[in-house]
Design a protein around this motif. Structure first.
Motif, PDB file in Angstrom:
ATOM      1  N   ASN A 147       0.854  -1.190   0.000  1.00 29.43           N
ATOM      2  CA  ASN A 147       0.000   0.000   0.000  1.00 29.43           C
ATOM      3  C   ASN A 147       0.888   1.237   0.000  1.00 29.43           C
ATOM      4  O   ASN A 147       1.189   1.806   1.054  1.00 29.43           O
ATOM      5  CB  ASN A 147      -0.928  -0.010   1.220  1.00 29.43           C
ATOM      6  N   ARG A 148       1.283   1.646  -1.189  1.00 31.00           N
ATOM      7  CA  ARG A 148       2.092   2.852  -1.315  1.00 31.00           C
ATOM      8  C   ARG A 148       1.745   3.530  -2.633  1.00 31.00           C
ATOM      9  O   ARG A 148       2.429   3.373  -3.649  1.00 31.00           O
ATOM     10  CB  ARG A 148       3.582   2.518  -1.250  1.00 31.00           C
ATOM     11  N   PRO A 149       0.679   4.298  -2.655  1.00 31.94           N
ATOM     12  CA  PRO A 149       0.214   4.932  -3.898  1.00 31.94           C
ATOM     13  C   PRO A 149       1.269   5.860  -4.499  1.00 31.94           C
ATOM     14  O   PRO A 149       2.003   6.549  -3.789  1.00 31.94           O
ATOM     15  CB  PRO A 149      -1.019   5.733  -3.448  1.00 31.94           C
ATOM     16  N   GLY A 150       1.321   5.859  -5.832  1.00 36.33           N
ATOM     17  CA  GLY A 150       2.222   6.755  -6.540  1.00 36.33           C
ATOM     18  C   GLY A 150       3.655   6.296  -6.621  1.00 36.33           C
ATOM     19  O   GLY A 150       4.512   7.025  -7.137  1.00 36.33           O
ATOM     20  N   VAL A 151       3.960   5.113  -6.119  1.00 37.07           N
ATOM     21  CA  VAL A 151       5.337   4.600  -6.139  1.00 37.07           C
ATOM     22  C   VAL A 151       5.405   3.388  -7.052  1.00 37.07           C
ATOM     23  O   VAL A 151       4.589   2.474  -6.956  1.00 37.07           O
ATOM     24  CB  VAL A 151       5.810   4.215  -4.715  1.00 37.07           C
ATOM     25  N   VAL A 152       6.380   3.397  -7.947  1.00 36.29           N
ATOM     26  CA  VAL A 152       6.581   2.289  -8.886  1.00 36.29           C
ATOM     27  C   VAL A 152       7.471   1.236  -8.237  1.00 36.29           C
ATOM     28  O   VAL A 152       8.506   1.551  -7.653  1.00 36.29           O
ATOM     29  CB  VAL A 152       7.211   2.798 -10.200  1.00 36.29           C
ATOM     30  N   PHE A 153       7.064  -0.016  -8.363  1.00 36.52           N
ATOM     31  CA  PHE A 153       7.841  -1.138  -7.826  1.00 36.52           C
ATOM     32  C   PHE A 153       8.449  -1.929  -8.979  1.00 36.52           C
ATOM     33  O   PHE A 153       7.888  -1.937 -10.079  1.00 36.52           O
ATOM     34  CB  PHE A 153       6.944  -2.034  -6.963  1.00 36.52           C
ATOM     35  N   PRO A 154       9.587  -2.596  -8.737  1.00 34.38           N
ATOM     36  CA  PRO A 154      10.341  -2.738  -7.511  1.00 34.38           C
ATOM     37  C   PRO A 154      10.815  -1.391  -6.959  1.00 34.38           C
ATOM     38  O   PRO A 154      11.102  -0.469  -7.716  1.00 34.38           O
ATOM     39  CB  PRO A 154      11.540  -3.610  -7.907  1.00 34.38           C
ATOM     40  N   TYR A 155      10.910  -1.344  -5.643  1.00 31.20           N
ATOM     41  CA  TYR A 155      11.326  -0.125  -4.958  1.00 31.20           C
ATOM     42  C   TYR A 155      12.474  -0.471  -4.008  1.00 31.20           C
ATOM     43  O   TYR A 155      12.418  -1.472  -3.285  1.00 31.20           O
ATOM     44  CB  TYR A 155      10.171   0.485  -4.172  1.00 31.20           C
ATOM     45  N   VAL A 156      13.510   0.365  -4.029  1.00 33.39           N
ATOM     46  CA  VAL A 156      14.690   0.155  -3.186  1.00 33.39           C
ATOM     47  C   VAL A 156      14.727   1.276  -2.159  1.00 33.39           C
ATOM     48  O   VAL A 156      14.689   2.453  -2.523  1.00 33.39           O
ATOM     49  CB  VAL A 156      15.985   0.163  -4.017  1.00 33.39           C
ATOM     50  N   MET A 157      14.781   0.925  -0.880  1.00 28.95           N
ATOM     51  CA  MET A 157      14.784   1.946   0.151  1.00 28.95           C
ATOM     52  C   MET A 157      15.714   1.558   1.290  1.00 28.95           C
ATOM     53  O   MET A 157      15.931   0.372   1.573  1.00 28.95           O
ATOM     54  CB  MET A 157      13.386   2.211   0.701  1.00 28.95           C
ATOM     55  N   ALA A 158      16.269   2.577   1.929  1.00 33.08           N
ATOM     56  CA  ALA A 158      17.120   2.383   3.099  1.00 33.08           C
ATOM     57  C   ALA A 158      16.359   2.792   4.347  1.00 33.08           C
ATOM     58  O   ALA A 158      15.618   3.771   4.349  1.00 33.08           O
ATOM     59  CB  ALA A 158      18.400   3.206   2.969  1.00 33.08           C
ATOM     60  N   MET A 159      16.563   2.042   5.404  1.00 33.38           N
ATOM     61  CA  MET A 159      15.982   2.352   6.706  1.00 33.38           C
ATOM     62  C   MET A 159      17.088   2.305   7.749  1.00 33.38           C
ATOM     63  O   MET A 159      17.915   1.381   7.756  1.00 33.38           O
ATOM     64  CB  MET A 159      14.880   1.352   7.065  1.00 33.38           C
ATOM     65  N   VAL A 160      17.109   3.289   8.624  1.00 30.89           N
ATOM     66  CA  VAL A 160      18.072   3.318   9.728  1.00 30.89           C
ATOM     67  C   VAL A 160      17.335   2.914  10.992  1.00 30.89           C
ATOM     68  O   VAL A 160      16.439   3.639  11.459  1.00 30.89           O
ATOM     69  CB  VAL A 160      18.700   4.713   9.880  1.00 30.89           C
ATOM     70  N   GLY A 161      17.686   1.769  11.535  1.00 32.28           N
ATOM     71  CA  GLY A 161      17.005   1.262  12.716  1.00 32.28           C
ATOM     72  C   GLY A 161      17.685   1.683  14.006  1.00 32.28           C
ATOM     73  O   GLY A 161      18.918   1.696  14.093  1.00 32.28           O
ATOM     74  N   ASP A 162      16.881   2.020  15.000  1.00 28.68           N
ATOM     75  CA  ASP A 162      17.407   2.440  16.297  1.00 28.68           C
ATOM     76  C   ASP A 162      17.262   1.364  17.358  1.00 28.68           C
ATOM     77  O   ASP A 162      17.511   1.597  18.543  1.00 28.68           O
ATOM     78  CB  ASP A 162      16.718   3.715  16.773  1.00 28.68           C
ATOM     79  N   GLY A 163      16.827   0.171  16.966  1.00 28.01           N
ATOM     80  CA  GLY A 163      16.632  -0.922  17.909  1.00 28.01           C
ATOM     81  C   GLY A 163      15.252  -0.952  18.528  1.00 28.01           C
ATOM     82  O   GLY A 163      14.931  -1.882  19.276  1.00 28.01           O
ATOM     83  N   GLN A 164      14.400   0.052  18.226  1.00 25.74           N
ATOM     84  CA  GLN A 164      13.068   0.117  18.813  1.00 25.74           C
ATOM     85  C   GLN A 164      11.974   0.309  17.776  1.00 25.74           C
ATOM     86  O   GLN A 164      10.836  -0.096  17.992  1.00 25.74           O
ATOM     87  CB  GLN A 164      13.008   1.265  19.836  1.00 25.74           C
ATOM     88  N   THR A 165      12.317   0.927  16.640  1.00 28.20           N
ATOM     89  CA  THR A 165      11.315   1.227  15.610  1.00 28.20           C
ATOM     90  C   THR A 165      11.053   0.008  14.740  1.00 28.20           C
ATOM     91  O   THR A 165      11.985  -0.646  14.260  1.00 28.20           O
ATOM     92  CB  THR A 165      11.789   2.399  14.722  1.00 28.20           C
ATOM     93  N   SER A 166       9.778  -0.285  14.503  1.00 28.78           N
ATOM     94  CA  SER A 166       9.391  -1.416  13.662  1.00 28.78           C
ATOM     95  C   SER A 166       9.240  -0.993  12.209  1.00 28.78           C
ATOM     96  O   SER A 166       8.888   0.156  11.907  1.00 28.78           O
ATOM     97  CB  SER A 166       8.065  -2.011  14.148  1.00 28.78           C
ATOM     98  N   TYR A 167       9.504  -1.903  11.318  1.00 20.81           N
ATOM     99  CA  TYR A 167       9.264  -1.700   9.895  1.00 20.81           C
ATOM    100  C   TYR A 167       7.799  -1.998   9.611  1.00 20.81           C
ATOM    101  O   TYR A 167       7.290  -3.072   9.952  1.00 20.81           O
ATOM    102  CB  TYR A 167      10.169  -2.618   9.080  1.00 20.81           C
ATOM    103  N   ASP A 168       7.119  -1.043   8.998  1.00 17.99           N
ATOM    104  CA  ASP A 168       5.694  -1.204   8.700  1.00 17.99           C
ATOM    105  C   ASP A 168       5.537  -1.825   7.324  1.00 17.99           C
ATOM    106  O   ASP A 168       5.615  -1.147   6.299  1.00 17.99           O
ATOM    107  CB  ASP A 168       5.001   0.161   8.759  1.00 17.99           C
TER     108      ASP A 168
END
Length: 322
Positions: A147-168
């Motif tokens: 569920n990500r309107p307006g975004v073409v897939f495949p999609y490559v993204m980086a996430m910086v985790g702090d040890g507490q935040t969950s990936y949605d």
């Protein structure tokens, strides 16, 4: 004896020169050199004689074909696989180049794979086959759009985790994204698909992709405000399939330590990876290296001569006693 000692000294200097020469010029900046990190590099046949890898562990549904690939997941539902380094990546500045392949026989496919540089290692979980609430950097090669309107897939993204935040997963990580880009054609590309991730502490985090044409690198993102990464971080990969599936293959991993050979004042003129605004005198640099090695050779020959002379003197003294 003097001649033999001189040859030995020259041999030591030659060995030192060969070791130094292993540092290659960085492809993007003549003021940056690179040295291969063997502990985080992996090529065919991947395994040693004991059918293990010296520097990497793997598990889950991962399959290794020593002549072809490391397959994190096969094109089957409900699979999870991972590949992680055994030792942490301790380089301050580094570049990691990976050849991979995403393929399958179905028109509907998923879910994708992830690159990790995290404090923990080899823990299965719901984020592309690895743990959630991680600490460090994750780069996700997401092939299935939730569920990500307006975004073409495949999609490559980086996430910086702090040890507490969950990936949605329901929003494909929209609110957790550090940077990213669409990469239409990444799956079933006609050329070898690769990514190159470059990190200079406090200066740059850059991701480039090759999937359109050979040796044609597309910048996915280039941040001059990179995140702070854990001092102890393991390099890894993971993948998962659900009801939809794909083959997620790692073909090779090339890891390099990067270090700048310019002066601090020069490094402030431009960001790493850019030649603009820098003055680079090759002739002067070559001359400085020549003089440096000349001094080493002279020093080694001097030491060798002194040692031989001292040995001869001691032998002469002993002969006079008798």
């Amino acid at each position: 004896m003097w001649f033999a000692s001189g040859l030995s000294a020259l041999w030591l200097v030659a060995c030192a020169f060969v070791s130094t020469a292993s540092a290659k010029q960085y492809h993007a900046d003549p003021n940056v050199r690179s040295i291969q990190l063997r502990t985080h590099t992996l090529n065919q046949p991947y395994l040693d004689s004991d059918m293990q890898s010296r520097w990497f562990d793997f598990g889950g549904d991962t399959i290794i074909r020593t002549d072809s690939y490391i397959r994190l997941t096969s094109d089957r539902p409900s699979q999870t696989g991972w590949l992680f380094s055994r030792v942490p990546l301790t380089a301050t500045n580094w570049e990691i180049e990976v050849e991979f392949k995403i393929s399958g026989k179905n028109q509907l496919y998923g879910d994708g794979f992830a690159f990790w540089l995290t404090k923990s290692r080899a823990q299965e979980g719901p984020v592309f086959g690895s743990q959630d609430e991680f600490e460090g950097l994750g780069v996700f090669f997401d092939t299935y759009k939730n569920n990500r309107p307006g975004v073409v897939f495949p999609y490559v993204m980086a996430m910086v985790g702090d040890g507490q935040t969950s990936y949605d997963k329901d929003t494909d990580g929209k609110n957790q994204e550090f940077a990213g880009c669409s990469a239409r054609g990444l799956r079933h590309a006609t050329v070898p698909t690769k990514f190159r991730l470059t990190y200079f502490q406090d200066k740059q985090l850059k991701l480039e992709l090759q999937y359109k044409n050979a040796d044609d690198w597309t910048v996915c993102f280039d941040s001059d405000e990179p995140p702070s990464l854990p001092q102890v971080a393991y390099l890894g990969f993971s993948a998962e399939t659900g009801e939809l599936s794909d083959n997620h293959d790692i073909i090779s991993i090339q890891a390099r330590n990067l270090y700048a050979s310019s002066t601090p004042s020069d490094s402030k003129k431009t960001t790493p990876g850019s030649q603009k605004g820098r003055k680079y005198d090759k002739k002067k640099k070559k001359g400085s290296w020549t003089w440096f090695f000349f001094k080493i050779i002279f020093f080694m020959l001097l030491c060798g001569g002194g040692y031989v002379g001292f040995t001869a003197y001691r032998a002469k003294q002993r002969s006079h006693r008798f």
